[in-house]
Design a protein around this motif. Structure first.
Motif, short mmCIF file in Angstrom:
data_model
loop_
_atom_site.label_atom_id
_atom_site.label_comp_id
_atom_site.label_asym_id
_atom_site.label_seq_id
_atom_site.Cartn_x
_atom_site.Cartn_y
_atom_site.Cartn_z
N ALA A 161 0.84 -1.20 0.00
CA ALA A 161 0.00 0.00 0.00
C ALA A 161 0.87 1.25 0.00
N SER A 162 1.96 1.21 0.75
CA SER A 162 2.88 2.35 0.80
C SER A 162 3.52 2.59 -0.56
N THR A 163 4.00 1.53 -1.18
CA THR A 163 4.67 1.70 -2.48
C THR A 163 3.68 2.08 -3.57
N SER A 164 2.44 1.65 -3.47
CA SER A 164 1.41 2.05 -4.44
C SER A 164 1.18 3.56 -4.37
N HIS A 165 1.05 4.07 -3.15
CA HIS A 165 0.89 5.51 -2.99
C HIS A 165 2.13 6.26 -3.46
N LEU A 166 3.28 5.69 -3.20
CA LEU A 166 4.53 6.30 -3.63
C LEU A 166 4.55 6.48 -5.15
N MET A 167 4.21 5.44 -5.88
CA MET A 167 4.23 5.51 -7.34
C MET A 167 3.18 6.47 -7.88
N ARG A 168 2.08 6.60 -7.17
CA ARG A 168 1.01 7.46 -7.64
C ARG A 168 1.24 8.94 -7.29
N CYS A 169 1.85 9.21 -6.14
CA CYS A 169 1.91 10.59 -5.64
C CYS A 169 3.29 11.23 -5.72
N ASN A 170 4.32 10.45 -6.03
CA ASN A 170 5.69 10.98 -6.00
C ASN A 170 6.40 10.69 -7.32
N PRO A 171 6.04 11.40 -8.36
CA PRO A 171 6.53 11.07 -9.71
C PRO A 171 8.00 11.40 -9.95
N TYR A 172 8.60 12.22 -9.10
CA TYR A 172 9.97 12.68 -9.38
C TYR A 172 11.03 11.88 -8.62
N LEU A 173 10.63 10.82 -7.95
CA LEU A 173 11.56 10.04 -7.14
C LEU A 173 12.68 9.45 -8.01
N ARG A 174 13.94 9.61 -7.53
CA ARG A 174 15.09 9.10 -8.27
C ARG A 174 15.99 8.22 -7.40
#
Length: 321
Positions: free
Chosen positions: A265-278
């Protein structure tokens, strides 16, 4: 390994007077004679890195402080023989803007002297200086004009009181704050989030007193914060983590190492809400499966984007890096 004789070339080169930057980190052969030669023959140095040069003592560092008064950047990290006596002459380096004293044995009183003399310091690394107390930090905060970056990782004697004092004095300047393994609590985190309007990078890993309440204060930094390290903050829950991710849309670097509440659930939200993660660290997150970690890697690596992922699965044959 360089020998002392290798540093004799400094005495023979006229061009040394124009040399401005010298990187000598990890030079195990650099001893007091070599550093003294450098200080004598390169008077216009503005940047010097002698980190992890274990043979150096206060003898040669005194020469640096007396002769290299144009220094703006000085890296002394993990020079284990340096202490208060060795650092005394650095008060002559009044133009210093950046200094690293990581793992150097330095007292509050020497910090106080440096702060009074080197008022242009903007970046200070004191990680591992475990003798530093609230007094030392408050001396820096009140004496320096503009602290942009400060690292206090491992300074376990530094408590909320001094952290709040630092933030209050430097709230318009601070952009990078490393408070890992300090006495930071939810109250201190609330004060940081309420006052540091320009904060871009925050490291609070191993702060055992941080709970969901403290973490959620960081939602107020959504327009500036791009780097967040909360490794091994063991009191956090998944609901708070998800809420936080929803409010930090410009994150580029996130450390969740040892944050055991991290799940799909955490990683799903991460991919949806944090598009600039590198950059992402999910080592020691036992509730993530190899499929979930692979999905994150594929998502952020799409279209050839650069993305670095640290995961326990990357050490296994089933999920090569």
């Amino acid at each position: 390994e360089l020998t002392p004789a290798a540093f004799e070339f400094f005495k023979a080169r006229e061009a040394n007077t124009s040399l401005q930057s010298l990187h000598m980190a990890w030079c195990r052969g650099l001893n007091d004679d070599g550093l003294t030669s450098i200080a004598s023959e390169c008077p216009n140095l503005t940047s010097l890195d002698i980190a992890i040069c274990s043979k150096l003592t206060e003898v040669s560092l005194r020469e640096v402080g007396q002769r290299l008064t144009n220094l703006r950047r000085l890296i002394l990290s993990r020079c284990e023989q340096f202490g208060d006596n060795a650092l005394e002459t650095l008060v002559n380096c009044t133009q210093l803007q950046s200094i690293s004293l990581a793992d150097v044995k330095i007292s509050d009183f020497r910090i106080y002297d440096l702060a009074l003399s080197c008022r242009s310091l903007r970046a200070i690394v004191l990680s591992g200086c475990n003798a530093l107390t609230n007094f030392g930090l408050e001396s820096l905060a009140s004496s320096l004009q503009c602290i942009k970056l400060i690292s206090l990782s491992g300074c376990s004697l530094v408590q909320d009181e001094a952290i709040k004092f630092l933030v209050d004095k430097q709230k318009f300047n601070l952009s990078t704050l490393n408070l890992c393994q300090t006495g930071l609590t939810d109250s201190g985190l609330d004060f940081i989030a309420s006052n540091c309007a320009a904060l871009q990078s925050l490291h609070i890993s191993f702060c055992d007193e941080i709970s969901d309440d403290g973490l959620l204060h960081l939602t107020r930094l959504g327009h500036t914060l791009h780097t967040l390290h909360i490794s091994c903050c063991t009191r956090l829950t998944e609901l708070a983590l998800i809420d936080l991710l929803n409010h930090l849309p410009i994150l580029t670097e996130l450390n969740l190492n040892g944050v055991r509440c991290t799940t799909s659930a955490s990683t799903s939200h991460l991919m949806r809400c944090n598009p600039y993660l590198r950059w992402l660290d999910v080592m020691n997150c036992p509730n993530l499966t190899v499929e979930q970690v692979r999905a994150v890697k594929q998502h952020y690596s799409a279209d050839g984007r650069k993305f670095q992922l640290l995961s326990s699965y990357m050490l296994a044959a089933e999920f090569p890096p």
